[in-house]
Design an enzyme around this catalytic site. Sequence first.
Site, PDB file in Angstrom:
ATOM      1  N   ASP A   1     -23.673  30.245  18.421  1.00 35.05           N
ATOM      2  CA  ASP A   1     -24.012  30.649  20.411  1.00 35.05           C
ATOM      3  C   ASP A   1     -23.059  29.274  20.743  1.00 35.05           C
ATOM      4  OD1 ASP A   1     -25.066  32.957  20.079  1.00 35.05           O
ATOM      5  OD2 ASP A   1     -27.173  32.101  19.817  1.00 35.05           O
TER       6      ASP A   1
ATOM      7  N   ARG B   1     -17.220  36.336  20.636  1.00 38.70           N
ATOM      8  CA  ARG B   1     -18.322  36.711  21.598  1.00 38.70           C
ATOM      9  C   ARG B   1     -17.788  36.887  22.846  1.00 38.70           C
ATOM     10  NH1 ARG B   1     -24.192  35.032  21.058  1.00 38.70           N
ATOM     11  NH2 ARG B   1     -23.843  36.101  19.138  1.00 38.70           N
TER      12      ARG B   1
ATOM     13  N   HIS C   1     -25.195  43.852  29.540  1.00 39.05           N
ATOM     14  CA  HIS C   1     -26.009  44.959  30.001  1.00 39.05           C
ATOM     15  C   HIS C   1     -25.674  45.550  30.883  1.00 39.05           C
ATOM     16  CE1 HIS C   1     -29.109  41.867  27.571  1.00 39.05           C
ATOM     17  NE2 HIS C   1     -28.730  42.218  27.072  1.00 39.05           N
TER      18      HIS C   1
HETATM   19  P1  FDA Z   1     -27.153  41.287  34.015  1.00 40.05           P
HETATM   20  O1  FDA Z   1     -27.945  40.031  34.259  1.00 40.05           O
HETATM   21  O2  FDA Z   1     -26.559  41.234  35.884  1.00 40.05           O
HETATM   22  O3  FDA Z   1     -28.375  42.160  33.596  1.00 40.05           O
HETATM   23  C1  FDA Z   1     -28.140  43.351  34.085  1.00 40.05           C
HETATM   24  C2  FDA Z   1     -29.653  44.410  33.727  1.00 40.05           C
HETATM   25  O4  FDA Z   1     -29.637  44.065  32.638  1.00 40.05           O
HETATM   26  C3  FDA Z   1     -30.299  43.415  34.480  1.00 40.05           C
HETATM   27  O5  FDA Z   1     -30.387  43.820  35.535  1.00 40.05           O
HETATM   28  C4  FDA Z   1     -31.695  43.936  33.844  1.00 40.05           C
HETATM   29  O6  FDA Z   1     -32.444  45.136  33.880  1.00 40.05           O
HETATM   30  C5  FDA Z   1     -31.726  43.238  32.196  1.00 40.05           C
HETATM   31  N1  FDA Z   1     -31.119  41.837  31.711  1.00 40.05           N
HETATM   32  C6  FDA Z   1     -30.116  41.584  31.873  1.00 40.05           C
HETATM   33  N2  FDA Z   1     -31.281  40.700  31.036  1.00 40.05           N
HETATM   34  C7  FDA Z   1     -31.762  40.630  30.795  1.00 40.05           C
HETATM   35  C8  FDA Z   1     -33.392  39.810  30.025  1.00 40.05           C
HETATM   36  N3  FDA Z   1     -32.670  38.608  29.018  1.00 40.05           N
HETATM   37  N4  FDA Z   1     -34.183  39.819  30.295  1.00 40.05           N
HETATM   38  C9  FDA Z   1     -34.503  40.897  30.775  1.00 40.05           C
HETATM   39  N5  FDA Z   1     -33.697  42.986  31.059  1.00 40.05           N
HETATM   40  C10 FDA Z   1     -32.288  41.666  31.587  1.00 40.05           C
HETATM   41  N6  FDA Z   1     -25.576  33.534  26.908  1.00 40.05           N
HETATM   42  C11 FDA Z   1     -24.208  32.563  26.230  1.00 40.05           C
HETATM   43  O7  FDA Z   1     -24.568  30.882  27.995  1.00 40.05           O
HETATM   44  N7  FDA Z   1     -25.038  31.527  25.117  1.00 40.05           N
HETATM   45  C12 FDA Z   1     -24.576  32.400  24.659  1.00 40.05           C
HETATM   46  O8  FDA Z   1     -24.253  32.869  23.956  1.00 40.05           O
HETATM   47  C13 FDA Z   1     -25.315  34.020  25.003  1.00 40.05           C
HETATM   48  N8  FDA Z   1     -25.016  35.146  23.958  1.00 40.05           N
HETATM   49  C14 FDA Z   1     -26.005  36.157  24.069  1.00 40.05           C
HETATM   50  C15 FDA Z   1     -25.949  37.134  22.857  1.00 40.05           C
HETATM   51  C16 FDA Z   1     -25.934  38.643  23.696  1.00 40.05           C
HETATM   52  C17 FDA Z   1     -26.100  39.879  22.437  1.00 40.05           C
HETATM   53  C18 FDA Z   1     -25.752  38.899  24.497  1.00 40.05           C
HETATM   54  C19 FDA Z   1     -26.505  39.875  25.064  1.00 40.05           C
HETATM   55  C20 FDA Z   1     -25.925  37.857  25.450  1.00 40.05           C
HETATM   56  C21 FDA Z   1     -26.061  35.951  25.316  1.00 40.05           C
HETATM   57  N9  FDA Z   1     -25.990  35.744  26.469  1.00 40.05           N
HETATM   58  C22 FDA Z   1     -25.360  34.257  25.683  1.00 40.05           C
HETATM   59  C23 FDA Z   1     -26.664  35.461  27.517  1.00 40.05           C
HETATM   60  C24 FDA Z   1     -24.989  36.306  28.335  1.00 40.05           C
HETATM   61  O9  FDA Z   1     -24.826  35.523  29.417  1.00 40.05           O
HETATM   62  C25 FDA Z   1     -26.371  37.077  30.460  1.00 40.05           C
HETATM   63  O10 FDA Z   1     -27.391  35.977  30.738  1.00 40.05           O
HETATM   64  C26 FDA Z   1     -26.621  37.806  29.933  1.00 40.05           C
HETATM   65  O11 FDA Z   1     -26.893  39.139  28.917  1.00 40.05           O
HETATM   66  C27 FDA Z   1     -27.648  38.520  31.272  1.00 40.05           C
HETATM   67  O12 FDA Z   1     -26.068  39.267  31.802  1.00 40.05           O
HETATM   68  P2  FDA Z   1     -25.620  40.248  31.591  1.00 40.05           P
HETATM   69  O13 FDA Z   1     -24.408  40.573  31.686  1.00 40.05           O
HETATM   70  O14 FDA Z   1     -26.943  41.563  30.930  1.00 40.05           O
HETATM   71  O15 FDA Z   1     -26.052  41.109  33.548  1.00 40.05           O
END
Ligand code: FDA
Length: 325
Positions: A126, A180, A223
């Site tokens: 990560d 990732r 997401h």
């Molecule tokens: P965004 O934040 O706009 O989310 C889109 C929608 O998804 C939101 O409106 C909400 O509905 C839903 N959502 C997203 N996150 C949510 C949460 N935590 N709780 C509830 N609802 C939520 N970051 C990092 O710095 N280092 C890492 O190693 C990782 N590893 C990682 C693995 C995986 C499998 C995922 C999916 C994410 C990560 N992340 C991460 C986190 C990533 O950087 C980011 O902060 C989150 O995925 C949220 O960003 P989205 O692209 O989903 O968009």
Amino acid sequence: MVGAISRLIVGMTVRMPKWFVRWVSRRYVAGSSLADAVKVMKRLEKEGACFTVDVLGEEISTMEEAAYFLEEYQRLIDAIIENNLPSNISIKPTAFGLLIDRELAMKNIEQLVQKAADHDMFVRLDMEDHRVTEDTIQVVFDLHAKGITNVGCVLQGRLHRTLDDISRFEKTLGPATDFRICKGIYLEPEEMAYTTRQDIIEATNRCIDSMIASGSYVGIASHDHPVINHSLQALREAGMKPNQEDPRPNAGKSRHLKGPGYEFQMLLGVRGPLRRKLAKDGHMTRVYIPYGEKWYEYSIRRLRENPTIGTQVAKAFLMPWTNRP
Ligand code: FDA
């Protein structure tokens, strides 16, 4: 305004009784024990997902604490094999001591990645905040240089440096690169990162394009519709789709429990319908499953570091149609 609401939610949450925080986080954390994580994986396997499991905890303060993570992850690898689960593992390098003693942390990580290699299992590092970006990348380069290649890290779209990092990986590891890509959860200063929602989405999408073009394996961890839709379009343009070999001339060889050059990754409890739709369309999907005794500290720390998570969690409960597990 959104910032003020987020901070208010965080302020309220940290004052809530622990049982209430546990009740809310139940959706996002598999539980406190390894058995809880296995149970969740057995349930979600029926939805066509595979997994990556994370033992909660990070940034230890003494090297002795690293022993707990090393042992727990070894138990986790054994449990994945015993239960024949389609899973790999995700580790936080600071939980192995990266911020205290780089050499010892490297030894710990190498021992774990070697054990995973013995079972043909992949290990994802990560990506934590900017203090360890370079060291985390270097750990991946060093392990590959030693011939231990079942390891890759996460890059964060919000960081200005990420496009250059993708090129460095292409030059150093070539088709053995396995990324990732995510937006990045840490709110980094504007000297080194994009800070507005739209800029972060666009930067992340540029990184996804660059990773696809480089022939590396791409785990798309988001997401967010603008990121997922962009990815689907970019994959189509590259001729990449489910149930076929990765068509890119510079793509690496296909790997155990991996998709055809790409996969979609989501967090446990977040946007389940979107994940299930992607799986139904044939795409490889992976759920990130956190578990561990430190679930409370982890939940509160994440909230304090990035208050917008509080808003997302509150939205998921108050407007469940926007985000079902
Ligand atoms: P965004 O934040 O706009 O989310 C889109 C929608 O998804 C939101 O409106 C909400 O509905 C839903 N959502 C997203 N996150 C949510 C949460 N935590 N709780 C509830 N609802 C939520 N970051 C990092 O710095 N280092 C890492 O190693 C990782 N590893 C990682 C693995 C995986 C499998 C995922 C999916 C994410 C990560 N992340 C991460 C986190 C990533 O950087 C980011 O902060 C989150 O995925 C949220 O960003 P989205 O692209 O989903 O968009």
